[in-house]
Scaffold this motif. Sequence first.
Motif, short mmCIF file in Angstrom:
data_model
loop_
_atom_site.label_atom_id
_atom_site.label_comp_id
_atom_site.label_asym_id
_atom_site.label_seq_id
_atom_site.Cartn_x
_atom_site.Cartn_y
_atom_site.Cartn_z
N GLN A 142 0.83 -1.21 0.00
CA GLN A 142 0.00 0.00 0.00
C GLN A 142 0.87 1.26 0.00
OE1 GLN A 142 -2.28 -0.95 3.49
NE2 GLN A 142 -4.07 -1.56 2.29
N ARG A 145 2.17 1.97 -3.33
CA ARG A 145 1.15 2.55 -4.20
C ARG A 145 0.96 4.02 -3.90
NH1 ARG A 145 -3.72 -1.73 -4.47
NH2 ARG A 145 -2.47 -3.55 -3.93
N SER A 171 4.54 -11.81 -2.82
CA SER A 171 3.10 -11.84 -3.01
C SER A 171 2.55 -10.44 -3.28
CB SER A 171 2.43 -12.42 -1.77
OG SER A 171 2.76 -11.63 -0.65
N ASN A 178 1.52 -5.46 -11.68
CA ASN A 178 0.26 -5.37 -12.44
C ASN A 178 -0.17 -3.91 -12.56
OD1 ASN A 178 0.10 -8.10 -12.82
ND2 ASN A 178 -1.31 -8.47 -11.13
N ARG A 181 1.90 -1.99 -15.14
CA ARG A 181 1.48 -2.30 -16.52
C ARG A 181 0.15 -1.64 -16.84
NH1 ARG A 181 2.63 -7.95 -19.01
NH2 ARG A 181 0.41 -8.20 -18.64
N TYR A 203 8.73 -8.75 -17.48
CA TYR A 203 7.27 -8.70 -17.37
C TYR A 203 6.70 -7.31 -17.66
CZ TYR A 203 2.63 -9.78 -15.72
OH TYR A 203 1.28 -9.96 -15.66
N PRO B 582 -2.31 -10.78 -16.39
CA PRO B 582 -1.77 -10.20 -15.16
C PRO B 582 -1.15 -11.28 -14.28
CG PRO B 582 -4.17 -10.24 -15.11
CD PRO B 582 -3.77 -10.63 -16.49
N LEU B 583 -0.21 -10.87 -13.47
CA LEU B 583 0.41 -11.82 -12.55
C LEU B 583 -0.62 -12.26 -11.51
CD1 LEU B 583 3.84 -10.25 -11.59
CD2 LEU B 583 3.47 -12.43 -12.70
N THR B 585 -1.93 -12.85 -7.98
CA THR B 585 -1.50 -12.27 -6.71
C THR B 585 -2.33 -12.87 -5.59
OG1 THR B 585 -3.08 -10.50 -7.01
CG2 THR B 585 -0.83 -10.07 -7.74
N VAL B 650 -6.09 -5.93 -17.10
CA VAL B 650 -5.22 -6.25 -15.98
C VAL B 650 -6.04 -6.20 -14.71
CG1 VAL B 650 -3.21 -5.59 -14.66
CG2 VAL B 650 -3.22 -5.30 -17.12
N ALA B 651 -6.09 -7.29 -14.01
CA ALA B 651 -6.87 -7.33 -12.78
C ALA B 651 -5.99 -6.99 -11.60
CB ALA B 651 -7.47 -8.71 -12.60
N VAL B 652 -6.44 -6.08 -10.80
CA VAL B 652 -5.72 -5.81 -9.56
C VAL B 652 -6.64 -6.20 -8.42
CG1 VAL B 652 -4.68 -4.07 -8.13
CG2 VAL B 652 -4.39 -3.99 -10.59
N PRO B 653 -6.19 -7.10 -7.60
CA PRO B 653 -7.07 -7.56 -6.53
C PRO B 653 -7.43 -6.41 -5.61
CG PRO B 653 -4.83 -8.30 -6.20
CD PRO B 653 -4.87 -7.71 -7.55
N GLU B 656 -6.33 -6.00 -0.90
CA GLU B 656 -5.40 -5.22 -0.10
C GLU B 656 -5.87 -3.79 0.07
OE1 GLU B 656 -0.81 -5.49 0.07
OE2 GLU B 656 -1.38 -3.91 -1.29
#
Lengths: 251, 697
Positions: A142, A145, A171, A178, A181, A203, B582-583, B585, B650-653, B656
């Motif tokens: 977080q 971000r 993780s 993501n 990207r 990636y 997407p990776l 996660t 792209v999916a971001v969960p 979190e």
Amino acid sequence: MSRLDFTDVTVRFGSGRGAIVAVDGATLSVPEGRIVGLVGESGSGKSTLARAAVGLVPLHSGAIALDGQPIPRHGPRRLQMVFQDPNSSLDPRMTVEESIGEVARFPANRAERRAEVARLLDLVHLDQSHATAYPAQLSGGQRQRVALARALAGRPDVIIADEITSSLDVSIQGTVLNLVRELQAELGLSMLFISHNLAVVRYVASLVAVMYRGQIVEHGPTEAVLGHPDHPYTRRLLAAIPTRSQRKPTP
Amino acid sequence: MPARLPRPGRPAGGRSRRVLHALRTPIGATAAAMMALVALTAIVAPILWTDRANAHETASILAGPSAEHWIGTDAAGRDLFFRVLVATRLSVLLALGSTGIAVGIGLLLGTAPVLVGGWVSRAVTWFVGIAVAFPGFLLALFFAVIFGAGQTAAAFAIGLAGAPTFARLCQTLTGGIMNRDYVAAARIGGVSKLRLLTRHILPNIAEPLIVNATIGAGGVLLSFAGLSFLGLGVSAPAYDWGRLMYEGLSGIYIHPVAALAPGLAVMIAGMAFNLVGESAARALGLAALGELVPTHRLRRPAPLAAPMGSDEPDDGAVLRVRDLTVAFPTPAGPIHPVRGISFAVPAGGAVGLVGESGSGKSLTALAVAQLIEAPGEVGASELTFAGEAILGGDPRAHRHLLGTSLAMVFQDPMTSLNPTMRIGWQLAEVVREHGGASRQEGWERAVERLSAVRIADAPRRAHAYPHEFSGGMRQRAMIGMGVMGSPRLIIADEPTTALDVTVQEQVLDLLGSIRAADGVALLLISHDVSVVATVCDRVLVMYAGRIVEELAVDRLYGGARHPYTRLLVAAVPDMDTDLATPLPTIPGRPAPVSAIAQGCAFAARCPLADAVCRETDPEMVDDGRGSRVACWHAGEPFPDDAVPTVAVPVAVPQGESRGNAGGFAAADAGAAGAADCPVAGSPLAGSPTPTPEGGSA
């Protein structure tokens, strides 16, 4: 978004005979709307090159230009940087909103600033309730971000990301990659993405440059450089990656 | 790790808690009581007793202590006891004023380099450097002579004299903050220098500055008494403690208490300031330790885990651990970062321990090596190393065994090596300490071991200091130190995390070959599954203080059955990762050790979780083929029908971003599991490989 050019950049620390040449005549371009991965071992000059671009270290010779123009040394930069460790890149005594709002360029008043922060939090997929949180209350992912949102707040033309996933758990690394990207696709960001992890660079980056002892020894499309490396150092880097297929026989 | 626990509330809330805690320590309580006494006297005494302090009693001039005048009277027949009390206000106010002047000027000089660059900043630094070298009291005397007598002049004299010390302190503190990345980020963001100073620097240097100013005020009080005593400070008819001492000195042989009483007052007030500063500093220092405040006496926790799957003692294991727990006391009660884990490392084998930060893997290593310091507590129903029970019993005997047969390698070799000692001697020390070798023998062994860990030109390099080695060389030297004796087990805690890939390969290679050559067992701890997979035979996966799966390394890719293991493996991009998707996660964040919910700790983040998972913690089940797993849905395929995220490029969960600081509420868990299926569209979801024995556990 625009293009960032490093032309024959040399950075030296100290002077005279004891001077250390951290970057030695590096030439590199970040084309408009592309992510360029910069790989190399620690001490190869990757971070110094990044810090030179945002004016945190002075150039000895050469030039760094944004769309052909030199980068102003003072005032708001059109170039923003995201640092490796979000623990030290966010002021522990400022809320998320204050950290991001401080850099936000256009809002004229408090309400506009708040709206801008909300927009940026949305962009990096952080809940609005985090606006009033302090960094200590956030997880590593977080925080990183928030650091990305702060960089975007300056409405930059180019973003430099210096090992932004190295201090994160694997993780969490995935969510940040993501996001990078996604932002690139949505906003057409130009980005210099520095990492020592080739798999991560592969990636996110469409172009890659390999730095070794202060020099760019190889650059080109990611697929070509990683698929058919020319320079011995690039080959050594590729061979060193632990992969599931390269498992050594147990003694 | 307990130090990384999310701290509830804003930092300011933590501060008030720290203050409360400081008050509970003996020093803190004494400091607060003395300070309250001084403050109360300063406020009240002049209001109540000014008249009595100024009343002349011609009948009793220079009288000794009596029932009427507790410590006697002065040359004008005024009561000294009340004069000392009344003098408190002026003395304290003058001390505070001077301290304020010192801190103010110090701040100006100390932070000037932020605002003005170039030669002005260098000149200021140079000037402060010289000024700090002058003895403070001499400087004060010098200024007092220039300004002339009188309390205002004296206040300025002492304030100016104290300024260089605070200027130097501010310079150092500011320098530290200026190097932080957040200042760099603000500069890049175009934040003005003045704002940089007020928003980033001042708030972050305020705490240490205030602490030092408080301690400084005690010293200033003393200086002021000194100046007044010399007749350069407060002049009649006003009086402070120094002035009273000056007046009392003339009659010291007849009437000693008259001079001693104000001296005692100076001492009490000075101590009050010093103790308050000290206990504040101590409280702030404590906070830096992650608030591990022992307020509760620990009771040893009952083993939380199910017993180990297989009960037969596997002979030949160099390390056997059963129901290992680690507990730390916190103000909110004890927490258990390691909750009853059992495993064994066979002699000569290599076992990997993987998990996210906070999963308890490093604490497990420290507990095995007996390196958990009080107030942390280690419990286990069995902890056997090299056939010897090392929990309880004679710690000295254990220390010898662990010192000679167990080697630890840490993440950052720079902090594990003594920077002022040559590498060779540091290695030699190990065998001299435990093996009784001579200086010469030790050195020879060190050189031999350094070449064994592939340090080129070891005889010469052994003379080097740690900073002359590169990161990879330091880590190899650390491993060399580990194998100075003849260890049976090497515990390596993230040994390559700080290193480049090429160097990482060398270090992992080295660990592998030492293991092959000397039959040393290896316990390798890493957050990176691929590192563990390169070196180890078996893998333990840890989550929230428990081992959730143990399996052979060749089953890690494709054969893992616990959803957490599968997600962890898939989350690491490698050179074959599909670039189009997407990776994968893991949504949410690791369960905090302070608030582990009922049921399976991973349920809140697990795509397979159901009501049973949230009710009951699954026991470790042996599959009879050398794997153990603790999961109600081991090996079941992830749901690939939950696809709201697949259509998006792209999916971001969301897990979190939704996360609340205190962990996951049960209601939250269902959403995280089903709606934001993290693996939808990932290589894992459609894969036919992972589930040959689906659901059999």
